[in-house]
Design a protein around this motif. Sequence first.
Motif, PDB file in Angstrom:
ATOM      1  N   ALA A 151      14.627  52.609  35.105  1.00 51.34           N
ATOM      2  CA  ALA A 151      15.090  53.290  33.890  1.00 51.34           C
ATOM      3  C   ALA A 151      16.272  52.580  33.251  1.00 51.34           C
ATOM      4  N   THR A 152      16.712  51.469  33.840  1.00 53.70           N
ATOM      5  CA  THR A 152      17.879  50.691  33.379  1.00 53.70           C
ATOM      6  C   THR A 152      19.145  51.536  33.348  1.00 53.70           C
ATOM      7  N   ASP A 153      19.234  52.520  34.253  1.00 58.67           N
ATOM      8  CA  ASP A 153      20.442  53.339  34.346  1.00 58.67           C
ATOM      9  C   ASP A 153      21.495  52.593  35.164  1.00 58.67           C
ATOM     10  N   LEU A 154      22.709  52.527  34.649  1.00 57.33           N
ATOM     11  CA  LEU A 154      23.803  51.922  35.398  1.00 57.33           C
ATOM     12  C   LEU A 154      24.426  52.969  36.315  1.00 57.33           C
ATOM     13  N   PRO A 155      24.793  52.576  37.530  1.00 57.02           N
ATOM     14  CA  PRO A 155      25.381  53.560  38.452  1.00 57.02           C
ATOM     15  C   PRO A 155      26.752  54.022  37.976  1.00 57.02           C
ATOM     16  N   THR A 156      27.107  55.210  38.347  1.00 52.23           N
ATOM     17  CA  THR A 156      28.433  55.734  38.018  1.00 52.23           C
ATOM     18  C   THR A 156      29.510  54.802  38.571  1.00 52.23           C
ATOM     19  N   GLY A 157      30.474  54.488  37.733  1.00 48.78           N
ATOM     20  CA  GLY A 157      31.573  53.631  38.179  1.00 48.78           C
ATOM     21  C   GLY A 157      31.231  52.160  38.244  1.00 48.78           C
ATOM     22  N   TRP A 158      30.177  51.756  37.551  1.00 51.03           N
ATOM     23  CA  TRP A 158      29.760  50.349  37.622  1.00 51.03           C
ATOM     24  C   TRP A 158      30.848  49.394  37.143  1.00 51.03           C
ATOM     25  N   ASP A 159      31.733  49.859  36.255  1.00 51.20           N
ATOM     26  CA  ASP A 159      32.782  48.997  35.702  1.00 51.20           C
ATOM     27  C   ASP A 159      34.173  49.336  36.240  1.00 51.20           C
ATOM     28  N   ALA A 160      34.217  50.109  37.318  1.00 44.42           N
ATOM     29  CA  ALA A 160      35.506  50.613  37.809  1.00 44.42           C
ATOM     30  C   ALA A 160      36.400  49.509  38.357  1.00 44.42           C
ATOM     31  N   GLU A 161      35.821  48.423  38.810  1.00 44.70           N
ATOM     32  CA  GLU A 161      36.618  47.375  39.442  1.00 44.70           C
ATOM     33  C   GLU A 161      36.756  46.134  38.566  1.00 44.70           C
ATOM     34  N   LEU A 162      36.474  46.270  37.283  1.00 46.32           N
ATOM     35  CA  LEU A 162      36.650  45.123  36.400  1.00 46.32           C
ATOM     36  C   LEU A 162      38.119  44.712  36.368  1.00 46.32           C
ATOM     37  N   PRO A 163      38.389  43.427  36.453  1.00 47.63           N
ATOM     38  CA  PRO A 163      39.789  42.979  36.520  1.00 47.63           C
ATOM     39  C   PRO A 163      40.512  43.119  35.187  1.00 47.63           C
ATOM     40  N   VAL A 164      41.818  43.203  35.266  1.00 46.35           N
ATOM     41  CA  VAL A 164      42.692  43.165  34.090  1.00 46.35           C
ATOM     42  C   VAL A 164      43.668  42.018  34.311  1.00 46.35           C
ATOM     43  N   PHE A 165      43.755  41.134  33.333  1.00 51.85           N
ATOM     44  CA  PHE A 165      44.581  39.942  33.483  1.00 51.85           C
ATOM     45  C   PHE A 165      45.868  40.067  32.660  1.00 51.85           C
ATOM     46  N   THR A 166      46.902  39.365  33.109  1.00 53.82           N
ATOM     47  CA  THR A 166      48.200  39.369  32.424  1.00 53.82           C
ATOM     48  C   THR A 166      48.523  37.956  31.952  1.00 53.82           C
ATOM     49  N   PRO A 167      49.522  37.809  31.092  1.00 60.99           N
ATOM     50  CA  PRO A 167      49.845  36.479  30.566  1.00 60.99           C
ATOM     51  C   PRO A 167      50.163  35.427  31.621  1.00 60.99           C
ATOM     52  N   LEU A 195      43.491  31.025  32.833  1.00 64.56           N
ATOM     53  CA  LEU A 195      42.186  30.791  33.456  1.00 64.56           C
ATOM     54  C   LEU A 195      41.176  30.274  32.440  1.00 64.56           C
ATOM     55  N   ALA A 196      40.283  29.429  32.891  1.00 64.90           N
ATOM     56  CA  ALA A 196      39.106  29.128  32.083  1.00 64.90           C
ATOM     57  C   ALA A 196      38.286  30.398  31.954  1.00 64.90           C
ATOM     58  N   THR A 197      37.674  30.600  30.813  1.00 66.22           N
ATOM     59  CA  THR A 197      36.890  31.836  30.661  1.00 66.22           C
ATOM     60  C   THR A 197      35.670  31.846  31.583  1.00 66.22           C
ATOM     61  N   ARG A 198      35.203  30.674  32.040  1.00 63.61           N
ATOM     62  CA  ARG A 198      34.126  30.680  33.044  1.00 63.61           C
ATOM     63  C   ARG A 198      34.619  31.319  34.339  1.00 63.61           C
ATOM     64  N   VAL A 199      35.919  31.176  34.639  1.00 62.91           N
ATOM     65  CA  VAL A 199      36.482  31.744  35.865  1.00 62.91           C
ATOM     66  C   VAL A 199      36.715  33.243  35.704  1.00 62.91           C
ATOM     67  N   SER A 200      37.332  33.649  34.617  1.00 66.12           N
ATOM     68  CA  SER A 200      37.588  35.080  34.414  1.00 66.12           C
ATOM     69  C   SER A 200      36.285  35.846  34.252  1.00 66.12           C
ATOM     70  N   ALA A 201      35.319  35.242  33.553  1.00 63.07           N
ATOM     71  CA  ALA A 201      34.005  35.895  33.427  1.00 63.07           C
ATOM     72  C   ALA A 201      33.335  36.026  34.785  1.00 63.07           C
ATOM     73  N   SER A 202      33.501  35.021  35.624  1.00 61.05           N
ATOM     74  CA  SER A 202      32.926  35.077  36.969  1.00 61.05           C
ATOM     75  C   SER A 202      33.508  36.227  37.767  1.00 61.05           C
ATOM     76  N   ASP A 226      39.967  34.667  25.691  1.00 58.73           N
ATOM     77  CA  ASP A 226      40.879  34.641  26.832  1.00 58.73           C
ATOM     78  C   ASP A 226      40.252  35.440  27.961  1.00 58.73           C
ATOM     79  N   ALA A 227      41.005  35.592  29.065  1.00 57.81           N
ATOM     80  CA  ALA A 227      40.447  36.206  30.267  1.00 57.81           C
ATOM     81  C   ALA A 227      39.999  37.639  30.027  1.00 57.81           C
ATOM     82  N   ASN A 228      40.793  38.414  29.296  1.00 57.67           N
ATOM     83  CA  ASN A 228      40.429  39.816  29.082  1.00 57.67           C
ATOM     84  C   ASN A 228      39.252  39.958  28.121  1.00 57.67           C
TER      85      ASN A 228
END
Length: 687
Positions: free
Chosen positions: A354-370, A374-381, A515-517
């Motif tokens: 059903a292409t349903d995403l699980p609850t909290g699928w994005d809960a651990e996405l990183p937040v970057f500071t100045p 990082l290369a965006t390939r690294v932050s995206a990874s 940028d990373a974010n």
Amino acid sequence: MTAPKPRGGDILAIAAQNKVNWSGLDQTCINAIRVLTIDAVQKANSGHCGLPMAMAPVGYLLYTRFMRHNPKNPEWFGRDRFVLSAGHGSMLLYSLLYLTGYDVSLDDIKQFRQLGSKTPGHPEYGVTEGVETTTGPLGQGFGNGVGMAIAAKHLEARFERDKSGLFDHRIFGICSDGDLMEGVASEAASIAGHLGLGNIIYIYDDNHVTIDGHTELSFDEDVCKRFDAYKWHTQVVEDANDLTALSKAIEKAIKETSRPSLIRVRSIIGYGSPHKQGTSAAHSNPLGVEEVKLTKEFYGYPTEPPFFVADDVLAHFHECVERGEDLEHAWNAKFAAYSKKNPAEAAEFQAALATDLPTGWDAELPVFTPKDSLATRVSASQAEAAIGKKVWNLFGGSADLNESTFTDVKDGGDFERGHFEGRNPHFGIREHGMCAILNGIAVHGGFIPYGSSFLCFTDYARPSIRLAAMMELQVVFVFTHDSIGVGEDGPTHEPIEHLSSLRAIPHLTVIRPGDANEAVEAWRTVMTHTHGPVLLALSRQKVPTLDRTKMAPASGVRRGAYVLTESAGRPPEIILIGSGSELSLVVDAKAKLEEKGKSVRVVSMPSENIFEKQDQDYRDSVLPPGIRRRLAVEAGAPMSWYRWVGLDGEIIGMTTFGASGKYEEVMKHFGFSVDNVVERALKLLAR
């Protein structure tokens, strides 16, 4: 009626004997497929009747004897999939769908190749029920089928319990000489053999004819030996009309579960046409009124009216409906028992379909500071890794470039022969095959597939990317090394025209985070963008992480473009627009322009494709029509930017190939420096 004079040598003479030893009704049903084809092509005065006339016996056997499918529910998960890789023979598929009871009517057949019909010139996913994937560009369907087989194997490895057989569906297909000449089929065949995908059964229509004439003009290899080398199981049937030999070969292929199967079937293109069979004249043209009549006479079929199908023929084909409903009912009963015994697995499987995403699928996405540069390939990874922990069906790999693209699933295991539970398939150096396979995984269902390589190498994969967009599939293309910032590798690896040309593909969303974010938000957008593929264009070189306490949040990525920062106190005199690694240049240029008393707005535009879909009020709020001095900065060809800067704006872009050197020096050499942005902005303001 005597057989038409064979053309093309002794093998055609053997085949023309029409060695059918089944019932007369079987033969009449096969001829019904042929007649519907030649009538539809003749009425349209356009199309390819040769392949359907030749391969009608194969299609008949697959749909009525061997394939598990339910015409009344084409989306039933437990069905076998059929791929007509030789999509020019679409009338074979449309005839079978109509005759076996799918939602394709005789009127639809009569509207073959007409605007708005369910029966377009080549099969189109989402247009016609029962069409599993869009085919026509040769070799693509071959690769799609390999993707379907990979998807099925991974689901089986993940969910199978107690030998239920719920996940053992197979991928059948018909491919042509042309398919096997195309490199994408070779790439996909090599992967399939390496993996031992025993759920693939392809029938190769070996008719020795192409548009230009006999295949020996350019193609005289021993195909079976090639596929033997790919580790496929190969067989040969010398006559496409020999139903017994065909049936035995298909049965044997079904029993071969450790290798993919290729059955080379010798056929006569345009079989039954007295003057055109066995020649290129039967490939892609209507037969003509008189030839249609003569061909029907050879089949022993009524010459009038056109599109005639006898009641007993239709009744025989419609047995597929009852059989299909019984098969689905049995599968559903099995799944109900499976669900009782394995409720967590059943729920997880159904959510994936059903292409349903699980609850909290994005809960651990990183937040970057100045402090994070990082290369965006690294932050995206890092963003992808956080999502991958929660979303098991985010599934994919790289074209042998994971050491540079960083897209593997840590501790996910390799998807390999005998280990289909692994989450990391290795596509090898095969961008075209990889992307065709990703499309097949997507149309199969249950996954969000992704693949990665360098942006310059989208050239190798463009037809597959284009078809993903045409089918509006949820596929993620992760392409790094997105500009002349590649540096030392030089112009062969530095994309120039790629961003603008990819943005021009309808339904493809290109996101180039600055940028990373923004890279994190790009992945958030990817996961919720269900209609159409997304291509992430990511930097090799490090870029500064912008201070979001002083600027707009990176969530603006979801709208394609947003006001990142602007001078306080008075309206902007000029708008600087940046994407990707050049975004930080325009931010720094803004500060220098402010020192010179200028009022500046900086707009981040990571996705032109998303921004153009926003309402006019929002677009005007970001790029006010009254502010006509605009300067866009991107290290790529400028074509796509003219829409946003207007007649009074300018673009700092690339109109030549790049160069090899330290990336900082290469960028500066081509004008991507803060000083040059400031200089160009001042000149624009001085007009």
